[in-house]
Design an enzyme around this catalytic site. Sequence first.
Site, PDB file in Angstrom:
ATOM      1  N   LYS A  79      60.641  16.058 -22.539  1.00 23.16           N
ATOM      2  CA  LYS A  79      60.011  16.633 -21.338  1.00 23.16           C
ATOM      3  C   LYS A  79      58.739  16.841 -22.193  1.00 23.16           C
ATOM      4  CE  LYS A  79      61.776  19.979 -18.078  1.00 23.16           C
ATOM      5  NZ  LYS A  79      62.828  20.808 -17.778  1.00 23.16           N
ATOM      6  N   SER A 154      64.290  20.625 -13.063  1.00 22.50           N
ATOM      7  CA  SER A 154      62.867  19.995 -13.234  1.00 22.50           C
ATOM      8  C   SER A 154      63.037  18.743 -14.817  1.00 22.50           C
ATOM      9  CB  SER A 154      62.304  21.700 -14.055  1.00 22.50           C
ATOM     10  OG  SER A 154      63.162  21.664 -15.118  1.00 22.50           O
ATOM     11  N   SER A 178      68.780  22.047 -15.009  1.00 22.58           N
ATOM     12  CA  SER A 178      67.158  21.191 -14.643  1.00 22.58           C
ATOM     13  C   SER A 178      67.649  19.628 -15.431  1.00 22.58           C
ATOM     14  CB  SER A 178      66.491  22.124 -15.351  1.00 22.58           C
ATOM     15  OG  SER A 178      66.147  22.683 -14.660  1.00 22.58           O
TER      16      SER A 178
END
Length: 505
Positions: A79, A154, A178
């Site tokens: 990420k 996210s 997330s």
Amino acid sequence: MELLSLSAVELGKAIKEGRTTAVEAMEAVLSQIEKSEEVLHCYITINKKKALNKAAEVQRRIDAKELTGPLAGVPMAVKDNLCTEGMLTTCASAILANYVPTYSAEAVSRLEKAGAVIVGKTNMDEFAMGSTTETSAYGVTRNPHHREHVPGGSSGGSAAAVAAGECFFALGSDTGGSIRQPASHCGVVGMKPTYGTVSRYGLVAYGSSLDQVGPLCKTVEDCAVILQTIAVPDTKDATQIAREDTDFTSALKKDVRGMRIGIPGDYIGLSPRKHGDLSSKEHGEENCQEYSHGERGIGIDSQVRESVLRAAKILMEQGAVVEEFDLDLVEYAIPVYYTIAAAEASSNLERFDGIKYGFRAGAKGLHEMYKKTRSQGFGQEVKKRIMLGSYVLSSGYYDAYYLKALRVKAMIKKAFEQAFAKYDCILGPVAPTTAPKLGESLTDPMKMYLGDIYTISVNLAGLPAISVPCGSDSRGLPIGLQLIGDCFQEKKLLQAAYTYEKCRS
């Protein structure tokens, strides 16, 4: 052998046994990226040449018996809010469009030392603020199962990359769901460990008391292996807790006999007045449609509820005792979370001012430069949360909002402690609905915030939780089952999740 169909652990074993190589695995991933990335947009940064060179280097070390672990040679994604030495780390924000860290996050370093090879950095909601991966400055990511729908957020880029075969596993971060929510929406496994289990060193902070790094992967076995690799002591993170019980792969047993599992009535839309053993006819799956949302009502989709109850039934058939109970937290979780998270974000994002690193706007004076840099560099959702956080921390409102939120957070933690005095784990959905269509949540912010209603309390209490696929709706969109454990009880969660995974049809 179809490489992309293998789990991370299966691929690592195949590489070790000489049935394939790290280079072949990376080439398979890069080939898949060429086919689907233009539409899905899972990544912000990909360096194909560097990835192939690193895979070749790792293969030489595997051949020399220097790397013998289960993840050696396995392609992974990271990420884009986890620092990677020599590779762009943008947090999906224009304000960090040119930021290249001089060090890697501890979790990334541990996986690289184990022989995993980075494919690239995945798309995300800007600074992890969002639930759909639509607030990114670099465009939206699409759900591999239905391209007109979001992948969640996210960590949506990481979840979508795993689901689309664009990597074998990925790292994400979880501040209010997330990891688990995009895992649910994309049909993969995702785990948020107990706060302090994985070092946050090198993770660009959103809400420091809530953030935790964790894996997104194909199977519960992958999850245990990855977590075991990254859950190591790190003196660079003062909030990390040195644990001795990190042999998570030992929990991979198909056995839940005698395990007590609680289902909060509010979570699945059952009336809070009806308690007791869900194995009774009154609470059976066949009668789940007769229940309303309860007195407070969350708005859970009937197909999500049915899938969760079917999963509960499978665990009961394996010997678990499953009961409904009243957790009585739902109505407080959303306001408490957004008060605390926004306050911490307001403080953490103060450092992005155009002076030290990242984007700097042209201006005549210092104060004008500050204003222009932050106005042009941050997106709308980030600005909204910074302003909210500054408001609740300001003089005259600190006691009324922020301190009150901290007190309610302590109450939520106590309610979970009382529940875990009776239950080994808590079972429920990850999200009230399957993945919404692109654009729906941005036009209705409250809908986006309510999408995290089942996951937020876990972060407020610092608990571990895992999302495991448990079905799909009539459109083929995945549904996730969430299992929540007491602090440092990841092994119980992995055992329950592994049993369900092996027994589901």
